[in-house]
Design a protein around this motif. Sequence first.
Motif, PDB file in Angstrom:
ATOM      1  N   GLU A 118       0.815  -1.218   0.000  1.00 16.88           N
ATOM      2  CA  GLU A 118       0.000   0.000   0.000  1.00 16.88           C
ATOM      3  C   GLU A 118       0.847   1.267   0.000  1.00 16.88           C
ATOM      4  O   GLU A 118       0.542   2.230  -0.698  1.00 16.88           O
ATOM      5  CB  GLU A 118      -0.921  -0.023   1.220  1.00 16.88           C
ATOM      6  CG  GLU A 118      -1.886   1.151   1.288  1.00 16.88           C
ATOM      7  CD  GLU A 118      -2.844   1.040   2.449  1.00 16.88           C
ATOM      8  OE1 GLU A 118      -3.128   2.075   3.073  1.00 16.88           O
ATOM      9  OE2 GLU A 118      -3.302  -0.093   2.745  1.00 16.88           O
ATOM     10  N   LYS A 119       1.954   1.281   0.741  1.00 23.14           N
ATOM     11  CA  LYS A 119       2.777   2.488   0.841  1.00 23.14           C
ATOM     12  C   LYS A 119       3.502   2.808  -0.473  1.00 23.14           C
ATOM     13  O   LYS A 119       3.896   3.954  -0.709  1.00 23.14           O
ATOM     14  CB  LYS A 119       3.793   2.329   1.972  1.00 23.14           C
ATOM     15  CG  LYS A 119       4.807   1.208   1.749  1.00 23.14           C
ATOM     16  CD  LYS A 119       5.754   1.079   2.931  1.00 23.14           C
ATOM     17  CE  LYS A 119       6.775  -0.032   2.718  1.00 23.14           C
ATOM     18  NZ  LYS A 119       7.647   0.228   1.565  1.00 23.14           N
ATOM     19  N   ASP A 120       3.664   1.800  -1.325  1.00 25.65           N
ATOM     20  CA  ASP A 120       4.370   2.012  -2.596  1.00 25.65           C
ATOM     21  C   ASP A 120       3.425   2.253  -3.768  1.00 25.65           C
ATOM     22  O   ASP A 120       3.864   2.707  -4.839  1.00 25.65           O
ATOM     23  CB  ASP A 120       5.239   0.789  -2.922  1.00 25.65           C
ATOM     24  CG  ASP A 120       6.353   0.579  -1.916  1.00 25.65           C
ATOM     25  OD1 ASP A 120       6.832   1.590  -1.355  1.00 25.65           O
ATOM     26  OD2 ASP A 120       6.735  -0.595  -1.675  1.00 25.65           O
ATOM     27  N   PHE A 121       2.145   1.943  -3.580  1.00 27.32           N
ATOM     28  CA  PHE A 121       1.211   1.963  -4.714  1.00 27.32           C
ATOM     29  C   PHE A 121       1.099   3.355  -5.339  1.00 27.32           C
ATOM     30  O   PHE A 121       1.296   3.519  -6.548  1.00 27.32           O
ATOM     31  CB  PHE A 121      -0.171   1.478  -4.252  1.00 27.32           C
ATOM     32  CG  PHE A 121      -1.187   1.413  -5.363  1.00 27.32           C
ATOM     33  CD1 PHE A 121      -1.363   0.248  -6.079  1.00 27.32           C
ATOM     34  CD2 PHE A 121      -1.974   2.513  -5.691  1.00 27.32           C
ATOM     35  CE1 PHE A 121      -2.293   0.179  -7.105  1.00 27.32           C
ATOM     36  CE2 PHE A 121      -2.902   2.457  -6.706  1.00 27.32           C
ATOM     37  CZ  PHE A 121      -3.068   1.285  -7.415  1.00 27.32           C
ATOM     38  N   THR A 122       0.790   4.353  -4.538  1.00 24.25           N
ATOM     39  CA  THR A 122       0.567   5.699  -5.086  1.00 24.25           C
ATOM     40  C   THR A 122       1.835   6.290  -5.690  1.00 24.25           C
ATOM     41  O   THR A 122       1.789   6.817  -6.815  1.00 24.25           O
ATOM     42  CB  THR A 122      -0.014   6.627  -3.998  1.00 24.25           C
ATOM     43  OG1 THR A 122      -1.306   6.124  -3.599  1.00 24.25           O
ATOM     44  CG2 THR A 122      -0.168   8.049  -4.517  1.00 24.25           C
ATOM     45  N   PRO A 123       2.997   6.248  -5.012  1.00 24.65           N
ATOM     46  CA  PRO A 123       4.214   6.772  -5.637  1.00 24.65           C
ATOM     47  C   PRO A 123       4.545   6.075  -6.958  1.00 24.65           C
ATOM     48  O   PRO A 123       4.952   6.718  -7.933  1.00 24.65           O
ATOM     49  CB  PRO A 123       5.299   6.518  -4.593  1.00 24.65           C
ATOM     50  CG  PRO A 123       4.579   6.435  -3.298  1.00 24.65           C
ATOM     51  CD  PRO A 123       3.259   5.810  -3.618  1.00 24.65           C
ATOM     52  N   ALA A 124       4.368   4.756  -6.996  1.00 26.08           N
ATOM     53  CA  ALA A 124       4.685   3.998  -8.212  1.00 26.08           C
ATOM     54  C   ALA A 124       3.751   4.390  -9.349  1.00 26.08           C
ATOM     55  O   ALA A 124       4.196   4.602 -10.493  1.00 26.08           O
ATOM     56  CB  ALA A 124       4.590   2.501  -7.931  1.00 26.08           C
ATOM     57  N   TYR A 125       2.452   4.496  -9.059  1.00 26.67           N
ATOM     58  CA  TYR A 125       1.504   4.866 -10.123  1.00 26.67           C
ATOM     59  C   TYR A 125       1.711   6.308 -10.573  1.00 26.67           C
ATOM     60  O   TYR A 125       1.562   6.627 -11.758  1.00 26.67           O
ATOM     61  CB  TYR A 125       0.060   4.639  -9.669  1.00 26.67           C
ATOM     62  CG  TYR A 125      -0.579   3.497 -10.427  1.00 26.67           C
ATOM     63  CD1 TYR A 125      -0.954   3.641 -11.763  1.00 26.67           C
ATOM     64  CD2 TYR A 125      -0.752   2.258  -9.839  1.00 26.67           C
ATOM     65  CE1 TYR A 125      -1.503   2.592 -12.471  1.00 26.67           C
ATOM     66  CE2 TYR A 125      -1.292   1.191 -10.537  1.00 26.67           C
ATOM     67  CZ  TYR A 125      -1.668   1.372 -11.863  1.00 26.67           C
ATOM     68  OH  TYR A 125      -2.188   0.314 -12.569  1.00 26.67           O
ATOM     69  N   ASN A 126       2.030   7.199  -9.657  1.00 19.79           N
ATOM     70  CA  ASN A 126       2.309   8.583 -10.050  1.00 19.79           C
ATOM     71  C   ASN A 126       3.484   8.645 -11.017  1.00 19.79           C
ATOM     72  O   ASN A 126       3.467   9.388 -12.006  1.00 19.79           O
ATOM     73  CB  ASN A 126       2.612   9.429  -8.810  1.00 19.79           C
ATOM     74  CG  ASN A 126       1.359   9.755  -8.015  1.00 19.79           C
ATOM     75  OD1 ASN A 126       0.242   9.543  -8.501  1.00 19.79           O
ATOM     76  ND2 ASN A 126       1.531  10.264  -6.806  1.00 19.79           N
ATOM     77  N   LEU A 127       4.541   7.850 -10.749  1.00 25.20           N
ATOM     78  CA  LEU A 127       5.698   7.813 -11.631  1.00 25.20           C
ATOM     79  C   LEU A 127       5.334   7.229 -12.991  1.00 25.20           C
ATOM     80  O   LEU A 127       5.725   7.750 -14.039  1.00 25.20           O
ATOM     81  CB  LEU A 127       6.820   6.992 -10.991  1.00 25.20           C
ATOM     82  CG  LEU A 127       8.096   6.803 -11.834  1.00 25.20           C
ATOM     83  CD1 LEU A 127       8.666   8.147 -12.277  1.00 25.20           C
ATOM     84  CD2 LEU A 127       9.132   6.001 -11.054  1.00 25.20           C
ATOM     85  N   LEU A 128       4.529   6.168 -12.977  1.00 25.17           N
ATOM     86  CA  LEU A 128       4.121   5.549 -14.230  1.00 25.17           C
ATOM     87  C   LEU A 128       3.280   6.515 -15.070  1.00 25.17           C
ATOM     88  O   LEU A 128       3.458   6.620 -16.288  1.00 25.17           O
ATOM     89  CB  LEU A 128       3.329   4.273 -13.943  1.00 25.17           C
ATOM     90  CG  LEU A 128       2.844   3.482 -15.157  1.00 25.17           C
ATOM     91  CD1 LEU A 128       4.011   3.086 -16.059  1.00 25.17           C
ATOM     92  CD2 LEU A 128       2.055   2.247 -14.719  1.00 25.17           C
TER      93      LEU A 128
END
Length: 434
Positions: A58-68
């Motif tokens: 959960e803690k990585d989901f938003t940063p990863a999707y924002n980068l994508l």
Amino acid sequence: MATPQLIFVDGTFAELAQEMADFVQVGEEVQPLLEQDKREDALDAIVKASHILNGAPEKDFTPAYNLLIHLVLQSEEPKKYLPSLCGNLLKPITGSPTHGFTLASNALTTMFNLLDKSNPLRFNVFMQIVRFIRQNSQFDLLKPRLKNVEGWLNEWKSDSESQRKLYVEVSDAANDGGDQEESYFYLLKALATFDRDNQEEVTSDEAQKLSLRALRMAISSPSRFDFNDLRSLPSVHALSDSHPVYSQLLDIFTEQDLEDYNDFRDEHQGWIENEKLDHEKLQRKMRLLTFASLAASTPNREIPYASIAKALQIPVEDVEMWTIDVIRSKLVEGRLSQKQKVFLVHRTTYRVFGEKQWRELGTRVDQFKTVVDRLVGVVRKAQTDVEAQREREQQELERKLANAGLDEPQQRGGNRGGRTGGPRQTRPRTDDDD
């Protein structure tokens, strides 16, 4: 929908792409592509592997999707990759079952907001957002944004077919969310996108299917009593050829009465049940509509209980219950007179306003004019009587004054103090004056 988000990234495209590729476990495949400056090929490989993000912590989901999302928007053809991103977000977020909806909603909203306001790709993303909302039964979150849809469609220069697709999608989402009024509203907007001057378009299978759906919703809705907006649509008019029985039923609900509905059932026995329409609901609605027609057509605004019972085909003892129901439906306003056994109509709603209603209105205007003329006559007579009485009183006062020898207004004070209203008289002085 979630609140808008901003993305802060630092690094070159190659650096960020390699970082993203490593995260979705295609780093070795992407590295040589980036070294050869094959950005689109590298991005294609990353996007194809991006479904892995659904299982990210959960803690990585938003940063990863924002980068994508940032990388995709740097592409020469973001349209090529956005469907895959949206498709992934519509699938379960296995990395966070509890907050999966919020995480996916945030990502979709970020994608939408980072596109330029006039970018037509916003249409595609918004369509996916609506589907996502429908899929998760969260229509209340979408509803506040719908006021912007028409303006957005103009900014995106969407054609009629695209507008129709979006309106139907919104209608479906509202229907699944239990908001029948919004569902019906957007279904009518979808029907309005058909070119009314193009007979082939308004009689197409799609137009007839949507028209039939709108008709069924309208007559089945317990709170909808006005069908003129529906009947004004050319595609609905065309149902008289493609679905004549449905068209006949709509005519009954628009301007006819309970007796006509019962005749329809006798004529088409078993049809309502076969079409999976609820007879009890339809009959109740027709009784309310019949009550409204009765109130609108009663010149003296007083309806005896017996007349209501006859029109609604109910026992007289049920009249008051139905009267309360029709008032709650806001079709009629008035009050019951239990002593006189009549319903006193204060206001009523015309179901249709055609030649018959114009004649009724003309009759009521004439009646009102007659009443006003009588009132004016009474007022004028009263004014005449008052003026005549005033004149008689003035004449009587003048007569009394004349009889008293006080004809002039100045003499009304009498001869007090030895003076009169005329000039003072003089006399010669004598010795007695001393």
